[in-house]
Design a protein around this motif. Structure first.
Motif, PDB file in Angstrom:
ATOM      1  N   PRO A 137      53.737  46.596  48.872  1.00 15.63           N
ATOM      2  CA  PRO A 137      53.332  47.063  48.457  1.00 15.63           C
ATOM      3  C   PRO A 137      51.263  47.155  49.634  1.00 15.63           C
ATOM      4  O   PRO A 137      51.392  45.276  49.392  1.00 15.63           O
ATOM      5  N   ALA A 138      50.882  47.353  49.774  1.00 13.61           N
ATOM      6  CA  ALA A 138      49.484  46.694  49.981  1.00 13.61           C
ATOM      7  C   ALA A 138      48.916  46.835  49.026  1.00 13.61           C
ATOM      8  O   ALA A 138      48.922  46.683  47.693  1.00 13.61           O
ATOM      9  N   VAL A 139      48.089  45.684  49.333  1.00 13.57           N
ATOM     10  CA  VAL A 139      47.432  44.745  47.845  1.00 13.57           C
ATOM     11  C   VAL A 139      45.906  45.830  46.946  1.00 13.57           C
ATOM     12  O   VAL A 139      45.815  45.836  48.092  1.00 13.57           O
ATOM     13  N   PRO A 140      46.695  45.870  45.915  1.00 11.46           N
ATOM     14  CA  PRO A 140      44.510  47.037  45.074  1.00 11.46           C
ATOM     15  C   PRO A 140      43.815  46.339  45.549  1.00 11.46           C
ATOM     16  O   PRO A 140      43.543  45.341  45.275  1.00 11.46           O
ATOM     17  N   SER A 141      42.485  47.515  45.427  1.00  7.24           N
ATOM     18  CA  SER A 141      40.909  46.658  45.766  1.00  7.24           C
ATOM     19  C   SER A 141      40.081  46.329  44.763  1.00  7.24           C
ATOM     20  O   SER A 141      41.094  46.630  43.204  1.00  7.24           O
ATOM     21  N   ILE A 142      39.581  45.494  44.652  1.00  5.09           N
ATOM     22  CA  ILE A 142      39.361  43.851  43.081  1.00  5.09           C
ATOM     23  C   ILE A 142      37.633  45.302  42.560  1.00  5.09           C
ATOM     24  O   ILE A 142      36.950  44.627  41.849  1.00  5.09           O
ATOM     25  N   ALA A 143      37.437  45.674  43.820  1.00  7.56           N
ATOM     26  CA  ALA A 143      35.815  46.595  43.865  1.00  7.56           C
ATOM     27  C   ALA A 143      35.865  47.217  42.075  1.00  7.56           C
ATOM     28  O   ALA A 143      34.518  46.771  41.802  1.00  7.56           O
ATOM     29  N   GLN A 144      36.776  48.121  41.584  1.00  9.19           N
ATOM     30  CA  GLN A 144      36.465  48.288  40.724  1.00  9.19           C
ATOM     31  C   GLN A 144      36.355  47.838  39.431  1.00  9.19           C
ATOM     32  O   GLN A 144      35.538  48.163  38.508  1.00  9.19           O
ATOM     33  N   TYR A 145      37.192  46.645  39.573  1.00  9.05           N
ATOM     34  CA  TYR A 145      37.194  46.244  38.598  1.00  9.05           C
ATOM     35  C   TYR A 145      35.802  44.779  38.523  1.00  9.05           C
ATOM     36  O   TYR A 145      35.751  45.098  37.170  1.00  9.05           O
ATOM     37  N   GLU A 146      35.220  44.473  39.420  1.00 10.23           N
ATOM     38  CA  GLU A 146      33.721  43.777  39.381  1.00 10.23           C
ATOM     39  C   GLU A 146      32.745  44.853  39.050  1.00 10.23           C
ATOM     40  O   GLU A 146      31.965  44.897  37.930  1.00 10.23           O
ATOM     41  N   LYS A 147      32.741  46.482  39.005  1.00 15.89           N
ATOM     42  CA  LYS A 147      31.589  47.189  38.717  1.00 15.89           C
ATOM     43  C   LYS A 147      32.071  47.125  36.761  1.00 15.89           C
ATOM     44  O   LYS A 147      30.497  47.238  36.802  1.00 15.89           O
ATOM     45  N   LYS A 148      33.260  46.919  36.665  1.00 15.23           N
ATOM     46  CA  LYS A 148      33.566  47.273  35.021  1.00 15.23           C
ATOM     47  C   LYS A 148      32.658  45.597  34.201  1.00 15.23           C
ATOM     48  O   LYS A 148      32.397  46.109  33.303  1.00 15.23           O
ATOM     49  N   GLU A 149      33.280  45.037  35.020  1.00 17.61           N
ATOM     50  CA  GLU A 149      32.452  43.948  34.193  1.00 17.61           C
ATOM     51  C   GLU A 149      31.229  43.806  34.829  1.00 17.61           C
ATOM     52  O   GLU A 149      30.547  42.861  34.233  1.00 17.61           O
ATOM     53  N   ALA A 150      30.356  44.492  35.596  1.00 20.57           N
ATOM     54  CA  ALA A 150      29.439  44.096  35.750  1.00 20.57           C
ATOM     55  C   ALA A 150      28.456  44.505  34.878  1.00 20.57           C
ATOM     56  O   ALA A 150      27.296  44.587  34.594  1.00 20.57           O
ATOM     57  N   GLN A 151      29.001  46.054  34.146  1.00 21.35           N
ATOM     58  CA  GLN A 151      28.108  46.873  32.671  1.00 21.35           C
ATOM     59  C   GLN A 151      28.195  45.823  32.010  1.00 21.35           C
ATOM     60  O   GLN A 151      27.522  46.369  30.892  1.00 21.35           O
ATOM     61  N   ARG A 152      29.126  45.342  31.668  1.00 21.90           N
ATOM     62  CA  ARG A 152      29.072  44.098  29.892  1.00 21.90           C
ATOM     63  C   ARG A 152      28.277  43.296  30.467  1.00 21.90           C
ATOM     64  O   ARG A 152      28.265  42.692  32.162  1.00 21.90           O
ATOM     65  N   PRO A 153      27.155  42.658  29.488  1.00 22.97           N
ATOM     66  CA  PRO A 153      27.078  41.096  29.635  1.00 22.97           C
ATOM     67  C   PRO A 153      27.479  40.561  30.369  1.00 22.97           C
ATOM     68  O   PRO A 153      28.736  40.021  29.703  1.00 22.97           O
TER      69      PRO A 153
END
Length: 676
Positions: free
Chosen positions: A92-108
């Motif tokens: 199977p293909a490796v999942p993208s990490i863009a969604q995790y980077e977006k969540k991390e940017a919301q928190r200080p």
């Protein structure tokens, strides 16, 4: 055997061949070597445990030896794993990490170890800031030390904001005072400009009137037809007043009953004798009776012309017609209107072309027509009436401005100092104070300058800058003493300064009561009070504070069963504080006031004797305990000799005398004194 022959052939080849094959040096390989897939094997796979292979030298140019060398440096991998399945699904293909980077940017971002989170000033200034959410977001991953550092940073920011707010407040107050002074100055300049414009308008009107024809008013009966004489045009106030007085006397003499309507008043004079007029009926415009109009500077007089009786004693040279005052109006209560010529004409000229209407305040109207239309009496009368009304309104306006000016001055000073309302005599003269000038350091200043100095003094008192405030009070008092010729200004300045001196002295006295234990601070504050003239209050406040200190320290001496120790502590407290008080008093106050300190010390010693008598009342007089307590008290009383007071014999003076019967043992116990 074949391998041995091969190796043997290689060794024997060196002997048979005189020239050796040339092998180049190893070269860096940037791309994989081409593989020989002729055997159908898989590409070699490097193992992590296998050693790094050496660089393979380039192939030699043909021959059996090159083939042997190629076989020596080559490896074949053609064995597949046993569990290999070609029909298995792909990985199977490796999942993208863009969604995790977006969540991390919301928190200080989490704070680094050992460093407190940085305070965001813009976030704190946001009116929609939610404190709980902000603290949770910033300090969610912070340690206890980081939270403490963040709290300290917030306290520093709060302190700095409070300091900036106070500085801005003082700066705004200073600017407000400066702007108010500039506004007052601008108001005075605008008032002066308005007066100049009024004078310019008056002069322009006078020049315009002088340029018109037949604009000079006629005089009262008996004067020449040329109008005003040369004497009437003089600028002397005395000559003009004398002329006006003579005109009014002539009017009283020639117009019967005129003095009843026009009593003699200062400045009242005749402006124009408008000559003969005829009163017309309001409905039919028919002639009713002959009249004569006199215009004064403030009134309009209507006199009827009547024939004298034949049998009446008359002067042979006098006229046969007498004038009787009929009506009189104030110029501000009537309206003189030029009548339009709308009626039918007789003899080629309109009846109302030379008529005027006078409207009174009681809804009455009277119509008068001149008998000399060719002399232009109507035009001259209307012009002089307008000029007189304008001058009256200007006089009333100037009087109203003067009253408003006086009222404004009273309100200004009374609003700043409500206590000034109690000074009735001074308040009556405030209408003239605003323009009163006083000399300050060689310059002329008005009393508004004094108000500016009072504002500066109020600021110094509010900020508790005692030395500048005392210096300013001394300067203003010295200024008031120099105004001996100006009693009003002197009283005004003294009233202002005394009110603020009392307020400043009250603040310094409170400071003195709190720092009386320090000789240096006490000397400084007593010096300020002495310069302000409140040395008596300073002396009383200092001695009262020292008395309170003695009582406080005496209550801290607790009786625990040992009477000798208790008396030792009590006497040490009393005489040590008395010694220090007298010593500080001598260095702060002048010598003539020393008697008050001696009196205070004697009263405190007598108060100590009362306590000593009560404590020793239950012991045997002359006993060991009684003697030890008396000796300790007198020993401590010897300290007063260092400051010039010998109160040793005063200690226990009443106790050494024989007690009267019935008083032995009548004292109270040490516990019942309330000293604990």
């Amino acid at each position: 055997m074949s391998e041995e022959r091969g190796m043997k052939s290689l060794r024997s080849g060196k002997k048979r061949r005189p020239s050796r094959p040339t092998i180049s040096a190893p070269k860096q390989i940037s791309s994989p070597m081409p593989q020989d897939n002729s055997l159908g094997g898989a590409p070699p796979v490097a193992s992590e445990a296998a050693p790094r292979p050496r660089l393979r030298p380039p192939p030699m140019a043909g021959g059996k030896t090159s083939d042997l060398v190629k076989q020596r440096y080559s490896t074949r991998f053609n064995n597949l794993p046993t569990d290999f399945d070609a029909s298995a699904p792909p990985i199977p293909a490796v999942p993208s990490i863009a969604q995790y980077e977006k969540k991390e940017a919301q928190r200080p971002p989490p704070s680094r170890g050992g460093a407190a989170p940085v305070i965001d000033i813009k976030a704190l200034r946001d009116p929609n800031l939610a404190p709980d959410q902000y603290v949770s977001a910033v300090l969610g991953d912070a340690t206890n030390d980081q939270i403490q550092d963040f709290q300290v940073s917030l306290r520093k920011l709060k302190s700095r904001a409070a300091t900036d707010l106070q500085q801005n407040l003082m700066q705004n107050r200073t600017q407000f005072i400066k702007i108010s002074k500039e506004a007052e100055k601008l108001k005075g300049e605008m008032r002066a400009l308005r007066n100049l414009m009024a004078e310019l308008k008056t002069n322009t009107t006078a020049l315009r009137a002088a340029s018109m024809k037949n604009d000079e008013p006629a005089t009262i009966p008996g004067s020449g037809p040329s109008g005003l004489s040369k004497r009437d045009k003089r600028s002397s106030v005395a000559d003009r007043s004398a002329l006006w007085n003579s005109q009014m006397q002539a009017l009283y003499k020639n117009v019967e009953g005129s003095q009843k309507f026009l009593p003699n008043a200062v400045g009242r004079h005749v402006v124009q004798n408008a000559g003969s007029w005829v009163e017309l009926d309001n409905a039919t415009y028919k002639s009713r009776r002959a009249m004569q109009i006199f215009l004064l500077n403030d009134h309009l007089l209507i006199a009827s012309r009547k024939k004298r009786k034949v049998d009446a004693p008359t002067d042979a040279r006098g006229p046969m017609i007498k004038l009787v005052a009929d009506r009189c109006w104030s110029l501000l209560d009537i309206e003189v209107v030029d009548m339009p010529g709308t009626a039918e004409s007789s003899g080629g000229r309109n009846k109302l072309a030379d008529a005027i209407m006078i409207r009174g305040g009681g809804q009455e109207s009277f119509i008068y027509r001149t008998e000399k239309p060719e002399a232009d009496e109507k035009k001259s009368l209307l012009l002089n009436v307008r000029k007189a009304v304008e001058q009256l309104r200007k006089g009333l306006q100037s009087e109203m401005e003067a009253n408003n000016k006086a009222r404004e001055t009273i309100n200004y000073f009374a609003s700043r100092d409500p206590g000034l309302l109690q000074k009735t005599e001074l308040l009556e003269t405030l209408s003239d104070i605003k323009d009163m000038l006083i000399e300050v350091d060689g310059k002329q200043q008005n009393l508004r300058w004094v108000e500016g100095q009072m504002d500066e003094l109020d600021i110094d008192i509010a900020l508790q800058k005692f030395e500048p405030a005392v210096v300013r009070v001394e300067k203003l008092k010295s200024l008031a003493r120099g105004l001996r010729s100006n009693v009003v200004a002197q009283d005004f300045i003294n009233f202002k300064v005394d009110e603020r001196s009392g307020r400043l002295a009250g603040i310094i006295i409170r400071e003195l009561e709190s720092v009386h234990s320090s000789p240096t601070k006490t000397r400084e504050r007593v010096g300020w009070l002495t310069r302000l003239g409140f040395d008596d209050r300073a002396r009383e406040a200092y001695l009262i504070a020292r008395t309170g200190l003695i009582h406080k320290r005496a209550r801290q001496c607790i009786f625990q069963g040992d009477l000798h120790l208790y008396i030792w502590q009590l006497s040490f407290v009393y005489f040590t504080i008395i010694h220090n008080t007298v010593q500080t008093f001598q260095s702060c106050f002048p010598t003539p006031m020393m008697s008050a300190c001696v009196k205070w010390a004697k009263e405190e010693v007598e108060a100590f004797n009362v306590i000593l008598s009560r404590q020793l009342s239950s012991t045997e007089r002359g006993g060991q305990v009684w003697t030890q307590c008396m000796d300790r008290a007198k020993q401590h009383a010897q300290k007063l000799a260092d400051v010039g007071l010998d109160f040793k014999n005063l200690v226990g003076q009443d106790m050494e005398q024989p007690a009267t019967p019935g008083t032995e043992g009548a004292g109270v116990s040490p516990v019942g004194l309330g000293l604990a």
